[in-house]
Each structure stands twice: as structure tokens, then as C-alpha cells.
Scaffold this active site. Structure first.
Site, PDB file in Angstrom:
ATOM      1  N   SER A 110     -85.140 -79.549  47.612  1.00 38.89           N
ATOM      2  CA  SER A 110     -84.552 -79.314  48.740  1.00 38.89           C
ATOM      3  C   SER A 110     -84.559 -78.287  49.832  1.00 38.89           C
ATOM      4  O   SER A 110     -84.300 -78.122  50.606  1.00 38.89           O
ATOM      5  CB  SER A 110     -83.056 -79.915  48.610  1.00 38.89           C
ATOM      6  OG  SER A 110     -82.551 -79.191  47.479  1.00 38.89           O
ATOM      7  N   HIS A 121     -84.758 -86.987  48.971  1.00 38.36           N
ATOM      8  CA  HIS A 121     -85.496 -86.309  50.393  1.00 38.36           C
ATOM      9  C   HIS A 121     -86.794 -86.961  50.743  1.00 38.36           C
ATOM     10  O   HIS A 121     -87.482 -86.905  51.641  1.00 38.36           O
ATOM     11  CB  HIS A 121     -85.930 -84.809  50.244  1.00 38.36           C
ATOM     12  CG  HIS A 121     -84.524 -84.190  50.347  1.00 38.36           C
ATOM     13  ND1 HIS A 121     -83.887 -83.777  51.661  1.00 38.36           N
ATOM     14  CD2 HIS A 121     -83.902 -83.456  49.710  1.00 38.36           C
ATOM     15  CE1 HIS A 121     -82.861 -83.028  51.565  1.00 38.36           C
ATOM     16  NE2 HIS A 121     -82.746 -82.800  50.195  1.00 38.36           N
ATOM     17  N   LYS A 127     -79.219 -89.984  53.604  1.00 38.46           N
ATOM     18  CA  LYS A 127     -80.367 -89.074  54.635  1.00 38.46           C
ATOM     19  C   LYS A 127     -81.310 -89.740  55.394  1.00 38.46           C
ATOM     20  O   LYS A 127     -80.696 -90.532  56.252  1.00 38.46           O
ATOM     21  CB  LYS A 127     -81.225 -88.319  53.281  1.00 38.46           C
ATOM     22  CG  LYS A 127     -80.193 -87.064  52.748  1.00 38.46           C
ATOM     23  CD  LYS A 127     -80.889 -86.432  51.886  1.00 38.46           C
ATOM     24  CE  LYS A 127     -79.542 -85.360  51.359  1.00 38.46           C
ATOM     25  NZ  LYS A 127     -79.643 -85.052  49.808  1.00 38.46           N
TER      26      LYS A 127
HETATM   27  C1  LIG Z   1     -78.494 -84.795  49.240  1.00 37.06           C
HETATM   28  C2  LIG Z   1     -78.957 -84.748  47.805  1.00 37.06           C
HETATM   29  C3  LIG Z   1     -78.298 -85.304  46.793  1.00 37.06           C
HETATM   30  C4  LIG Z   1     -76.730 -85.870  46.836  1.00 37.06           C
HETATM   31  O1  LIG Z   1     -76.938 -87.161  47.847  1.00 37.06           O
HETATM   32  P1  LIG Z   1     -75.546 -87.472  48.666  1.00 37.06           P
HETATM   33  O2  LIG Z   1     -75.854 -88.889  48.943  1.00 37.06           O
HETATM   34  O3  LIG Z   1     -75.517 -86.507  49.789  1.00 37.06           O
HETATM   35  O4  LIG Z   1     -74.327 -87.180  47.772  1.00 37.06           O
HETATM   36  C5  LIG Z   1     -78.679 -85.496  45.523  1.00 37.06           C
HETATM   37  N1  LIG Z   1     -80.127 -84.998  45.116  1.00 37.06           N
HETATM   38  C6  LIG Z   1     -80.684 -84.303  46.191  1.00 37.06           C
HETATM   39  C7  LIG Z   1     -82.273 -83.628  45.604  1.00 37.06           C
HETATM   40  C8  LIG Z   1     -80.264 -84.356  47.280  1.00 37.06           C
HETATM   41  O5  LIG Z   1     -80.924 -83.470  48.299  1.00 37.06           O
END
Ligand SMILES: *Cc1c(COP(=O)(O)O)cnc(C)c1O
Length: 385
Positions: free
Chosen positions: A176, A204, A236
Site C-alpha cells: 500500500s 488495493h 476502495k
Molecule cells: C485499506 C486496507 C485494509 C483495510 O481495509 P478497510 O476496508 O479500509 O478496513 C486492509 N489491507 C490493506 C492492504 C489495505 O490497504
């Protein structure tokens, strides 16, 4: 109480105090802050679905039909028809036997890892995995072994040591902060050879990677079913909220019975589930959105490299602009803000010391001119630092 003040003062002194901006508009390629418009280059709303009218319509219809809250956890009386529809939509999208949805991706990781391993087991974690994975590992009580970033040889050696109990390997598929990819084919092979479970976090990659946007496993041609545990988020690219875990029927049943963050929390509201179903449908039906995201991504990467910026090993829309010094990264971010571009600085401890950066993410709904504007602003401001 005075201790709190001191903690905050220390953070402020180190230039690390943070507070949220208030967005006054819909999430989109531009957002309104304090009455003025800014180009948003820091959202994970990759395909622009968080502000898409079809998702808002689906949410409204579900609120009209089912109301707002669910009133109970999934195992009591909180599971409604729409939760099942959403889990069926995830199954179709990922091509697995079953799926279950948690209230957030964070909770999906924490609950799943805890359900899969415990005391006496070992969990192997890439050093740059997401915080929610590390939190899940720690809460599980399993022995945590952290391997260097993307280092399959090291993982192979760790797995080759004598161990008792179960072994679980967990990795982000798209990292990320750097936007690089985990070496999935090698990881799958090593896990199979050493009898370890492999769990992927496609947060992602969902909606972004692979011919049909199914994620990095699709991108690498790894067939559904070969990786036993695939987690992802609906918050996302899907434009809504929630975390999913896709895999076998037994996996889903195990999580329903063992994952504490599934059991001990109220079920997602119907409107949120309906928005997720609509978001997944658009991802399946409108591949042109993904194509637009990648066109803007290539434009941004090529433009930054041509202008001499260090963008690291990214292979995805996540685009670091590595500055090094935290204060300079903050200053560059502030200069961009003056140009009405939103691109916050990412500092230690989120990234290693000396690797402070901006983290830019283009969206399918940005225009080529929007990207051009960012490139021009960075070229003029970057030089002055
Ligand atoms: C954003 C993210 C999460 C958490 O997801 P949410 O739905 O925002 O709680 C978990 N793992 C990764 C790699 C992320 O980027």
C-alpha cells in the site's frame, strides 16, 4: 491527562501531529475543502465509484426497503437478505465456492488470521504488510515470523525449519505504500511445497488488477481455489465499505464460527451492502473504467520519471514520490495544496526512516489534463525544495 498533552506536544514537535481534513463534497476527482475545490490525488476510490449515482441509488433503495440499522450481529438477527446477495456477488466476482463479508477490511484481516492460527502455530508476514495484518497476527497468539519484503528465498528457509502446529503465510498483493506486487506464483509454490496456508490481501488489487478486475491472483493467472484464503475490501475500488474473505465453503463456515470480529459486532447496514453489490456489478460491466485508471497511471508514472522523480518500484496506481526528509515531504505537500492538489506526505513510521514521500493515486475519473496539472505543479515546486 497531562500525559496526553505531552504525547501530543511531542508529536507536534517532531512534525508528526495529524488531523483530518474535512471534505464538504462527494468523493470524486475533485473535492471541496473550506469552500474551495482541490484535485484529489490521494484517494483509494480508484474507479470513482464512491461518488457514483448508481451506488447512491442502490443504497437509497435498500434503506427504503430494509431501514438503516441491522440491530444485531450476523449470528443473532443481523443477517438480512442483502448480506446474502452481497456474499453471492463476491462469490461470482472471485470465482470461489463461498465468501463472507465483515464490516471492514481491517476486521476481515484481524478476525480471519485469529480464526486460522493460534498459540503453537506460526504466521509468516512480509515486513511491509498492512497494519491490520500485523494486528491480526499479534492478536492470534501465533508465533510471528517477519520476512524481508518480497523475499521468497528467505521465506522458504523459514518454512523449512522444524515447526509444530499450522503455518500461515500472509501477504498484501499490492503493497500500500510502494505500489509493488507480491511475487504470488513463487509464494503459492513455496506454500504448497511446505504445507503452509497462503492468505492474500487484495485490498488495493480488487477492481484494479487482472483482466476482469478480480485482483492480483487473476493478474498472475493463479486460478481461484489454488490460494485457500483471499481477503479484499469493498471500501476502495468498489466504492463502499466492508471486507470480504473468499475461499472454500469450509473456510466460510469456519470464519462464521470462529472469527471474533465477525461474531461480536453488528452486521453492516443494508444500504452499505446494496452499494457494494452495485459497485461489483459496475466493475464487471464497465471494464473501460479500469482501462481509464491504467491510462492515467501510465501517464503519471511516465511523466514523473521523465521529470526525474524517484517513484520507486511501483507497478500499480499507487505512486510514491520519494522525497526522503519528512519536513521536505510535508513542505512539498503544502506547496501542492496551494496549487489546489491534495497529496499528503507519508512519513515514518508508516514508511522507513529517510523514505518520506508523497503518495499519489490517480483515479479513472481524472482527466489527462488533471494529471498534467499535477506533473506541472510537481516539476515547478519540486525543484524549489
Ligand atoms: C485499506 C486496507 C485494509 C483495510 O481495509 P478497510 O476496508 O479500509 O478496513 C486492509 N489491507 C490493506 C492492504 C489495505 O490497504
Amino acid at each position: 491527562m497531562s500525559g496526553w498533552r505531552k504525547t501530543l506536544d511531542d508529536l507536534a514537535e517532531a512534525g508528526l501531529l495529524r488531523r483530518p481534513l474535512i471534505i464538504e463534497s462527494r468523493q470524486g476527482p475533485r473535492v471541496r475543502i473550506d469552500g474551495a475545490d482541490y484535485l484529489c490525488f490521494c484517494s483509494n476510490n480508484y474507479l470513482g465509484l464512491a461518488g457514483h449515482p448508481a451506488l447512491a441509488e442502490a443504497a437509497k433503495a435498500a434503506a427504503d426497503q430494509y431501514g438503516t440499522g441491522t440491530g444485531a450481529s450476523r449470528l443473532v438477527s443481523g443477517t438480512m437478505r442483502i448480506h446474502r446477495e452481497l456474499e453471492d456477488a463476491v462469490v461470482r466476482f472471485k470465482g470461489t465456492e463461498a465468501a463472507i463479508v465483515f464490516p471492514t477490511g481491517y476486521m476481515a484481516n484481524v478476525g480471519t488470521i485469529q480464526a486460522l492460527v493460534g498459540r503453537g502455530d506460526t504466521v509468516y508476514c512480509d515486513r511491509l504488510n498492512h497494519a491490520s495484518i500485523f494486528d491480526g497476527c499479534r492478536l492470534s497468539g501465533a508465533t510471528l515470523r517477519v520476512y524481508p519484503h518480497r523475499d521468497v528465498d528467505r521465506l522458504r528457509r523459514l518454512l523449512g525449519r522444524k515447526r509444530e502446529g499450522r503455518a500461515l503465510v500472509v501477504t498484501d498483493t499490492v503493497f500500500s505504500m510502494d505500489g509493488d506486487l507480491a511475487p504470488l506464483p513463487d509464494l503459492a509454490e513455496v506454500c504448497e511445497r511446505h504445507g503452509a496456508m497462503l492468505m492474500l490481501d487484495e485490498a488495493h488489487a480488487t477492481g484494479v488488477l487482472g483482466e476482469n478486475g478480480r485482483g492480483a491472483a487473476e493478474h498472475f493467472g493463479i486460478e481461484p481455489g489454488r490460494v485457500p484464503v483471499v481477503m479484499g475490501t469493498l471500501s476502495k475500488a468498489v466504492g463502499s465499505l466492508g471486507g470480504y474473505v473468499a475461499g472454500s465453503r469450509d473456510l466460510a463456515d469456519l470464519l462464521v464460527n470462529k472469527a471474533r470480529s465477525f461474531i461480536y459486532t453488528t452486521a453492516l447496514p443494508p444500504a452499505v451492502c446494496a452499494a457494494s453489490v452495485a459497485g461489483l456489478r459496475i466493475i464487471e460491466e464497465e471494464p473501460e473504467r479500469r482501462a481509464a485508471l491504467w491510462a492515467r497511471t501510465r501517464q503519471l508514472h511516465d511523466g514523473l520519471r521523465e521529470r526525474g522523480f524517484d517513484i520507486g518500484p511501483t507497478e500499480t496506481p499507487i505512486t510514491p514520490v520519494i522525497v526522503g526528509d519528512s519536513a521536505q515531504a510535508v513542505e512539498l505537500s503544502q506547496r501542492l495544496f496551494e496549487h489546489h492538489i491534495l497529496a499528503p506526505a507519508i512519513r515514518p513510521p508508516t514508511v522507513p526512516d529517510g523514505a518520506a514521500r508523497l503518495r499519489l493515486t490517480p483515479m479513472a475519473t481524472h482527466t489527462a489534463e488533471n494529471v498534467q496539472h499535477v506533473l506541472a505543479a510537481l516539476a515547478s515546486q519540486g525543484r524549489k525544495l
